[in-house]
Scaffold this active site. Structure first.
Site, PDB file in Angstrom:
ATOM      1  N   CYS A   1      29.163  39.925  54.386  1.00  0.00           N
ATOM      2  CA  CYS A   1      29.577  39.377  53.779  1.00  0.00           C
ATOM      3  C   CYS A   1      30.518  38.489  53.764  1.00  0.00           C
ATOM      4  CB  CYS A   1      31.336  40.212  54.205  1.00  0.00           C
ATOM      5  SG  CYS A   1      32.565  39.210  54.010  1.00  0.00           S
TER       6      CYS A   1
ATOM      7  N   ASN B   1      22.120  44.855  55.281  1.00  0.00           N
ATOM      8  CA  ASN B   1      22.845  46.305  55.666  1.00  0.00           C
ATOM      9  C   ASN B   1      22.112  46.519  56.174  1.00  0.00           C
ATOM     10  OD1 ASN B   1      24.996  44.883  53.816  1.00  0.00           O
ATOM     11  ND2 ASN B   1      25.808  47.042  54.237  1.00  0.00           N
TER      12      ASN B   1
HETATM   13  N1  COA Z   1      40.615  41.225  40.590  1.00  0.00           N
HETATM   14  C1  COA Z   1      40.872  39.622  39.565  1.00  0.00           C
HETATM   15  N2  COA Z   1      40.951  38.594  40.025  1.00  0.00           N
HETATM   16  C2  COA Z   1      42.553  38.795  40.906  1.00  0.00           C
HETATM   17  C3  COA Z   1      42.575  40.128  42.087  1.00  0.00           C
HETATM   18  C4  COA Z   1      42.121  40.829  41.534  1.00  0.00           C
HETATM   19  N3  COA Z   1      42.162  42.257  42.373  1.00  0.00           N
HETATM   20  N4  COA Z   1      43.695  39.067  42.323  1.00  0.00           N
HETATM   21  C5  COA Z   1      43.988  38.122  42.884  1.00  0.00           C
HETATM   22  N5  COA Z   1      43.179  37.703  41.494  1.00  0.00           N
HETATM   23  C6  COA Z   1      43.258  36.454  40.593  1.00  0.00           C
HETATM   24  C7  COA Z   1      44.698  36.461  40.760  1.00  0.00           C
HETATM   25  O1  COA Z   1      45.382  36.445  38.620  1.00  0.00           O
HETATM   26  C8  COA Z   1      44.394  34.260  40.562  1.00  0.00           C
HETATM   27  O2  COA Z   1      43.474  34.010  39.080  1.00  0.00           O
HETATM   28  P1  COA Z   1      44.839  32.508  38.681  1.00  0.00           P
HETATM   29  O3  COA Z   1      44.015  31.580  39.778  1.00  0.00           O
HETATM   30  O4  COA Z   1      43.594  32.554  37.536  1.00  0.00           O
HETATM   31  O5  COA Z   1      45.596  33.031  38.580  1.00  0.00           O
HETATM   32  C9  COA Z   1      43.253  34.475  41.725  1.00  0.00           C
HETATM   33  O6  COA Z   1      42.662  35.330  42.321  1.00  0.00           O
HETATM   34  C10 COA Z   1      44.092  34.246  43.150  1.00  0.00           C
HETATM   35  O7  COA Z   1      45.399  35.068  42.579  1.00  0.00           O
HETATM   36  P2  COA Z   1      46.614  35.319  44.307  1.00  0.00           P
HETATM   37  O8  COA Z   1      47.154  37.269  44.543  1.00  0.00           O
HETATM   38  O9  COA Z   1      47.105  34.334  45.180  1.00  0.00           O
HETATM   39  O10 COA Z   1      44.890  35.647  45.441  1.00  0.00           O
HETATM   40  P3  COA Z   1      44.466  34.539  46.700  1.00  0.00           P
HETATM   41  O11 COA Z   1      44.001  33.333  46.311  1.00  0.00           O
HETATM   42  O12 COA Z   1      45.685  35.291  47.787  1.00  0.00           O
HETATM   43  O13 COA Z   1      43.571  35.920  47.015  1.00  0.00           O
HETATM   44  C11 COA Z   1      42.253  37.872  47.301  1.00  0.00           C
HETATM   45  C12 COA Z   1      43.173  36.794  47.695  1.00  0.00           C
HETATM   46  C13 COA Z   1      42.056  38.620  47.765  1.00  0.00           C
HETATM   47  C14 COA Z   1      42.650  37.656  45.058  1.00  0.00           C
HETATM   48  C15 COA Z   1      40.923  37.249  47.091  1.00  0.00           C
HETATM   49  O14 COA Z   1      40.740  36.581  48.816  1.00  0.00           O
HETATM   50  C16 COA Z   1      39.839  37.651  46.623  1.00  0.00           C
HETATM   51  O15 COA Z   1      39.378  38.775  46.080  1.00  0.00           O
HETATM   52  N6  COA Z   1      39.111  38.368  48.129  1.00  0.00           N
HETATM   53  C17 COA Z   1      37.905  39.141  48.153  1.00  0.00           C
HETATM   54  C18 COA Z   1      36.803  39.015  48.980  1.00  0.00           C
HETATM   55  C19 COA Z   1      36.340  39.972  48.835  1.00  0.00           C
HETATM   56  O16 COA Z   1      35.677  40.537  47.955  1.00  0.00           O
HETATM   57  N7  COA Z   1      35.194  40.332  50.311  1.00  0.00           N
HETATM   58  C20 COA Z   1      34.050  40.857  50.595  1.00  0.00           C
HETATM   59  C21 COA Z   1      34.398  42.367  50.375  1.00  0.00           C
HETATM   60  S1  COA Z   1      34.702  43.033  51.787  1.00  0.00           S
HETATM   61 ZN    ZN Z   2      29.093  45.185  54.506  1.00  0.00          ZN
END
Ligand code: COA
Ligand code: ZN
Length: 307
Positions: free
Chosen positions: A241, A250
């Site tokens: 991660c 993994n």
């Molecule tokens: N798919 C694509 N884009 C997404 C999304 C999704 N599921 N969810 C949010 N976004 C985009 C929003 O549209 C926004 O875009 P912009 O900046 O162009 O307007 C941006 O992400 C921020 O959105 P917000 O709802 O404010 O999210 P955040 O900044 O609080 O971040 C997550 C939250 C969940 C979107 C982000 O932390 C994330 O994607 N994390 C994934 C972590 C991951 O995959 N980890 C490994 C797996 S365990």
């Molecule tokens: Zn994993």
């Protein structure tokens, strides 16, 4: 009849997301080639990507394209992707997927670091997804199930039991216990699984172990000995991660397949083909491959990979 163990290959999500973009942005065609090879080896369940913010995980920004390819080419394979929120679930559903992994961390600090949400916000989002898409199958991926990079290892099962209660109440049917930083030990695995089974007998469990401390295999086998039949791993052991410092590879799929096949379990996967797929992936995509047999010279173990 041999006992069946279903291997859920999650490398195209957990593995690829960990490859540093300043090293290489993995071309979509290479991802598709890897997926083709995995399926040709006999794998029936694949987490092929995720629908998350491309800013958070730039390596998986092509998930829509990958989804269209796999859905069209593999109608009979169990295909799913990771989502962190309603937006991700909507994209998955609208593309035609019938299954997602919804990720939330048992550790509040890792949940914040990974998906920028509190536990309350994550639970709300889970309920929202269920309400909006009642026919979407959801595996709850419980990251840091055994310990966290910020809060350390959990000493008892109280935390996980009380956390799961809210999700069971909200309709959770399947939960995957993810050892995000490879901190679990077999005794802890036994205690956690036994305690969950006792408290939530109808909850189906899957496991996902990292091999950070070399215990991925024994932890997985411990889970299997407790009756778990669905286990996750990644090709070559690539993975980790990006938001959990120290989360290296993994458990590797080919090593797992080898052990289970040798033990007489029915995995439906060819060791020869899956090892070849791992080696082909490593030749195309640079990264940290923590698997064992991928690093053995094939000639030394009597395998001619050119066959
Ligand atoms: N798919 C694509 N884009 C997404 C999304 C999704 N599921 N969810 C949010 N976004 C985009 C929003 O549209 C926004 O875009 P912009 O900046 O162009 O307007 C941006 O992400 C921020 O959105 P917000 O709802 O404010 O999210 P955040 O900044 O609080 O971040 C997550 C939250 C969940 C979107 C982000 O932390 C994330 O994607 N994390 C994934 C972590 C991951 O995959 N980890 C490994 C797996 S365990
Ligand atoms: Zn994993």
């Amino acid at each position: 009849m041999r006992e069946k163990i279903e291997i859920f290959e999650v490398g195209p999500r957990d593995g690829f997301q960990s490859v540093k973009v300043d090293c290489i942005l993995i071309p979509t065609e290479e991802k598709l080639k890897v997926i083709d090879n995995i399926i040709a080896a006999g794998i029936k369940h694949i987490e092929f990507s995720s629908f998350v913010s491309p800013k958070a995980i730039p390596q998986l920004a092509d998930s829509v394209e990958v989804t269209k390819y796999v859905l069209e080419k593999y109608p009979n394979i169990d295909l799913f992707a990771l989502v962190p929120n309603l937006k991700g679930a909507r994209t998955a559903y609208e593309l035609g997927l019938d299954k997602v992994c919804y990720v939330v961390s048992l550790s509040a600090s890792h949940n914040k670091a990974n998906i920028n949400r509190t536990h309350e916000q994550s639970l709300e989002a889970y309920k929202e997804i269920r309400e909006n898409y009642p026919d979407l199958e959801i595996i709850v991926d419980l990251a840091t199930s055994f310990g966290c990079p910020f809060e350390g290892k959990y000493n008892d099962t109280q935390k996980i039991i009380s956390f799961l209660g809210d999700y069971v109440k909200a309709g959770m049917k399947v939960c995957c216990l993810c050892d995000t930083i490879g901190i679990a030990d077999p005794m802890q695995v036994k205690n956690v699984i036994s305690s969950i089974k006792e408290n939530y007998p109808n909850l189906e469990l899957m496991v996902h172990f990292h091999d950070t401390r070399g215990l991925g295999m024994i932890n997985t086998l411990t889970a299997i000995n407790l009756g778990i039949t669905k286990v996750q791993s990644t090709l070559g052991g690539l993975g980790g991660c990006p938001f959990a410092p120290g989360a290296s590879g993994n458990l590797s799929t080919e090593d797992l397949v080898w052990m289970l096949n040798e033990m007489g379990y029915d995995t439906g996967v060819s060791f020869f083909k899956i090892l070849k797929a791992a080696k082909e992936q490593a030749a195309m995509i640079p990264g940290q491959y923590s698997g064992h047999q991928i690093n053995i010279n094939a000639n030394l173990i009597g395998l001619n990979l050119d066959k």
